[in-house]
Write a protein that holds these residues in place. Sequence first.
Motif, PDB file in Angstrom:
ATOM      1  N   ARG A  22       6.994  -2.170  -5.968  1.00  0.00           N
ATOM      2  CA  ARG A  22       8.239  -1.422  -5.828  1.00  0.00           C
ATOM      3  C   ARG A  22       8.991  -1.849  -4.574  1.00  0.00           C
ATOM      4  O   ARG A  22      10.229  -1.974  -4.589  1.00  0.00           O
ATOM      5  N   LEU A  23       8.259  -2.093  -3.487  1.00  0.00           N
ATOM      6  CA  LEU A  23       8.899  -2.555  -2.257  1.00  0.00           C
ATOM      7  C   LEU A  23       9.611  -3.882  -2.491  1.00  0.00           C
ATOM      8  O   LEU A  23      10.768  -4.068  -2.069  1.00  0.00           O
ATOM      9  N   ASP A  24       8.946  -4.823  -3.160  1.00  0.00           N
ATOM     10  CA  ASP A  24       9.557  -6.123  -3.452  1.00  0.00           C
ATOM     11  C   ASP A  24      10.790  -5.967  -4.329  1.00  0.00           C
ATOM     12  O   ASP A  24      11.793  -6.681  -4.155  1.00  0.00           O
ATOM     13  N   ALA A  69       8.521  -2.246   6.790  1.00  0.00           N
ATOM     14  CA  ALA A  69       7.441  -1.467   6.179  1.00  0.00           C
ATOM     15  C   ALA A  69       6.350  -2.335   5.575  1.00  0.00           C
ATOM     16  O   ALA A  69       5.333  -1.811   5.100  1.00  0.00           O
ATOM     17  N   GLU A  70       6.504  -3.646   5.591  1.00  0.00           N
ATOM     18  CA  GLU A  70       5.557  -4.549   4.922  1.00  0.00           C
ATOM     19  C   GLU A  70       4.132  -4.386   5.439  1.00  0.00           C
ATOM     20  O   GLU A  70       3.186  -4.256   4.674  1.00  0.00           O
ATOM     21  N   ALA A  71       3.971  -4.403   6.772  1.00  0.00           N
ATOM     22  CA  ALA A  71       2.625  -4.347   7.349  1.00  0.00           C
ATOM     23  C   ALA A  71       2.109  -2.915   7.314  1.00  0.00           C
ATOM     24  O   ALA A  71       2.682  -2.024   7.929  1.00  0.00           O
ATOM     25  N   GLY A  72       1.027  -2.692   6.570  1.00  0.00           N
ATOM     26  CA  GLY A  72       0.443  -1.359   6.500  1.00  0.00           C
ATOM     27  C   GLY A  72       1.342  -0.369   5.795  1.00  0.00           C
ATOM     28  O   GLY A  72       1.495   0.770   6.241  1.00  0.00           O
ATOM     29  N   ARG A 135      -1.882  -7.330   2.270  1.00  0.00           N
ATOM     30  CA  ARG A 135      -1.640  -6.376   1.178  1.00  0.00           C
ATOM     31  C   ARG A 135      -2.946  -5.951   0.502  1.00  0.00           C
ATOM     32  O   ARG A 135      -2.907  -5.341  -0.567  1.00  0.00           O
ATOM     33  N   ARG A 136      -4.045  -6.228   1.125  1.00  0.00           N
ATOM     34  CA  ARG A 136      -5.334  -5.944   0.494  1.00  0.00           C
ATOM     35  C   ARG A 136      -6.005  -4.745   1.153  1.00  0.00           C
ATOM     36  O   ARG A 136      -6.040  -4.632   2.379  1.00  0.00           O
ATOM     37  N   VAL A 137      -6.525  -3.852   0.347  1.00  0.00           N
ATOM     38  CA  VAL A 137      -7.276  -2.700   0.844  1.00  0.00           C
ATOM     39  C   VAL A 137      -8.673  -3.181   1.222  1.00  0.00           C
ATOM     40  O   VAL A 137      -9.443  -3.620   0.368  1.00  0.00           O
ATOM     41  N   VAL A 138      -9.006  -3.103   2.505  1.00  0.00           N
ATOM     42  CA  VAL A 138     -10.299  -3.604   2.965  1.00  0.00           C
ATOM     43  C   VAL A 138     -11.304  -2.483   3.200  1.00  0.00           C
ATOM     44  O   VAL A 138     -12.508  -2.738   3.248  1.00  0.00           O
ATOM     45  N   ASP A 139     -10.822  -1.246   3.338  1.00  0.00           N
ATOM     46  CA  ASP A 139     -11.774  -0.152   3.545  1.00  0.00           C
ATOM     47  C   ASP A 139     -11.082   1.172   3.293  1.00  0.00           C
ATOM     48  O   ASP A 139      -9.853   1.292   3.391  1.00  0.00           O
TER      49      ASP A 139
END
Length: 739
Positions: A22-24, A69-72, A135-139
């Motif tokens: 949606r952001l893109d 808003a891209e980072a986090g 953009r990856r969920v690491v934890d």
Amino acid sequence: MTDAKQAELAREQAYVDRLYGRLDQLRAQSRDQLREVRRRGASGTPQARSERDAFATMYEDRLARLDAAEAGLCFGRLDLVGGERHYIGRIGLLDDAQETLLVDWRAPAAEAFYRATPANPLGVVRRRHLRLRVRRVVDIDDDVFDLDTISADDRATLSGQAVLLAALSESRTGHMRDIVATIQAEQDQIIRADLGGVLVVQGGPGTGKTAVGLHRAAYLLYAHRERLERSGVLVVGPNRIFTRYIEAVLPSLGETGVVLATPDRIGPEVDVRADDGADVVALKSDLRMVDVIAAAVAARETVPAEPLVVPFDEHDLQVPPRVVADAVSRARRSRRPHNHARYTFARALLQHLVREVGRVTGDPELSRQRWVARTLMRSDEFRDAVNACWPRLTPAELVEGMYADPSSLEPLSVAERQLLRRPPGSAWTPADVPLLDEAAVLLGDPDEILQRAADRRREREERQYAAEVIAATGTRGRVSAEQLAQRYREAGGRQPLAERAGGAWLWEYGHVIVDEAQELTPMAWRMLFRRCPSRSMTVVGDIAQTSSSSGAQSWADALDPFVAGRWRAAELTVNYRTPAQIMAVAGDVLAATERGARIPRSVRETDDRPWVRRVERTALADTLVAAVRSEQAEVGEGTVAVLLPASVYAEVAETVTERLPDAARGPAALDARVAVLRVAEAKGLEFDSVLVVEPRLVVEGSPRGGHDLYVALTRATRRLGVLHASALPTGLERLTPLA
């Protein structure tokens, strides 16, 4: 990692992918709209061109917020009683059906993410923290307030304070990061406090007071955008290194319209290149200087002992002293600034001279001829007469004249006048800026009246053009020429806030945030309050860190002269930055400096013990370079700071930066792995490792040197070392000696 947790990570990744999609999409739409607006070029009517520029600015602002808003983008999730779920992020996102995908962290719906506790869950069943890398969920880590509502598999994600401690342990980069994902309850309460009045945020080192102030700016712009968007928010930091350190925080939160400044950049634009001694700073900072400057202005509005003479044809027209005195009195009664009242004074002289023409020529009709007044007004002799009694003045001319001739400073004692004496052309100092600002208010812009006349001419031309457009398009009766011209002016005035504020010397902000506010002098406070007539301020600082002898000894002393009884205080009590071992050393120094001072409680410890090494003075530079290299090996990609007393800075800083290619001084130090700074320049900053050099010279370097040392010792997030050739001051006994 358990299978259950892997499954949860996969589910969260799917949702995060949807958010970034949606952001893109919104970015692409904004870019297309911006390209379309720019494609139109510079053709069309002035109104059409102005509207195009306004739309281009709007789309640029929107694109900047989306990019920031891209980072986090998403960092949290709230599971509420009843099954409702909210994802929390940097900005709010809606899908095409206007359903909420992501809640802005500043929205009321996100408040429980920061405020909920087991004792007061605020309707929250589970609070989930998401850690993203790119953009990856690491934890994921969960705080659950009702264990009966979750399955056994879900319990694998429970974490307590894991996210906060992980963020605190990350290496520093030289620039401040936002804390939007780890705001704590006491911080959130301050961030969301009411806009009105003066809110003082008292907090010791590492309590996050700077971050709270910046996040409060972002929150206020979100919650009160209509009120603040035009007037803006001003954030004041102690020096340019500090403002550069924090400059990325607000854009990362989606706010690009905040103005950052230092106290010496708020008033009239001058080049500050020198410093005053403590006694001179104290005098220039005293509120008595308000009367001194007013007296200096009045002293330039003079009545001559002899009549003024202005020639006209073959006649010499005279203006007696009593007429000049009446003109001076009339101009002062107008209560306009000096340079504006000058026109009132000149008009009074001109009226007398015109009457004199009729008298000396025996032709009263001449006194009614406009050409007579124009001829007199344009003569060099008339201008000389006006300038002799009521000169056009700039703030720099007035203040420089005060310093060059202290005999005019009657409200001050003889000794105080001599203290201010300095020759014309001397460099300006930070303590001069509030005085120049005071002078500018009393004098007024000498070009303002001419600018107003030009504005009136332009508005008449715009109305005439609008009337022609209405006549040509047949829209008479549906819109007036004034309405069309006003729309044209508004469309053309959509400049970024920083440009609009920068173009207006005395811009009045809707809210002002002052960091390291304990350093401001009384005259500097007066300058700041002048720019915030609403008295809506957030004042951030720590009285225990006051370095300036003219700074605040208490918040009441600083604020009561301006907002007596109309300010409130909040305190941050938890130190998130400084390990307990380092804070214990700093606390001893503060206790030796100021009895009864409160020290914030540290939430974490490290395995690194603060150390001290004594060296020979001749070997100080060599030992320091070796110590920096050793600290770099310890902190890896982190940052190292060398903090020096002013008395040895020039010598030692040059040696260190010459021998260490990744070391830098001044603002450039923030981008280097090794920052070499004066202790005063490090205020508000933080580094992984800090080396404090010659602490005794730090203490002896200023009237409040013990506070300066306390500041230096509390800049470290991991490691602290002290190098000294002089004897150690009291309070450093806990340091571990190294050979």
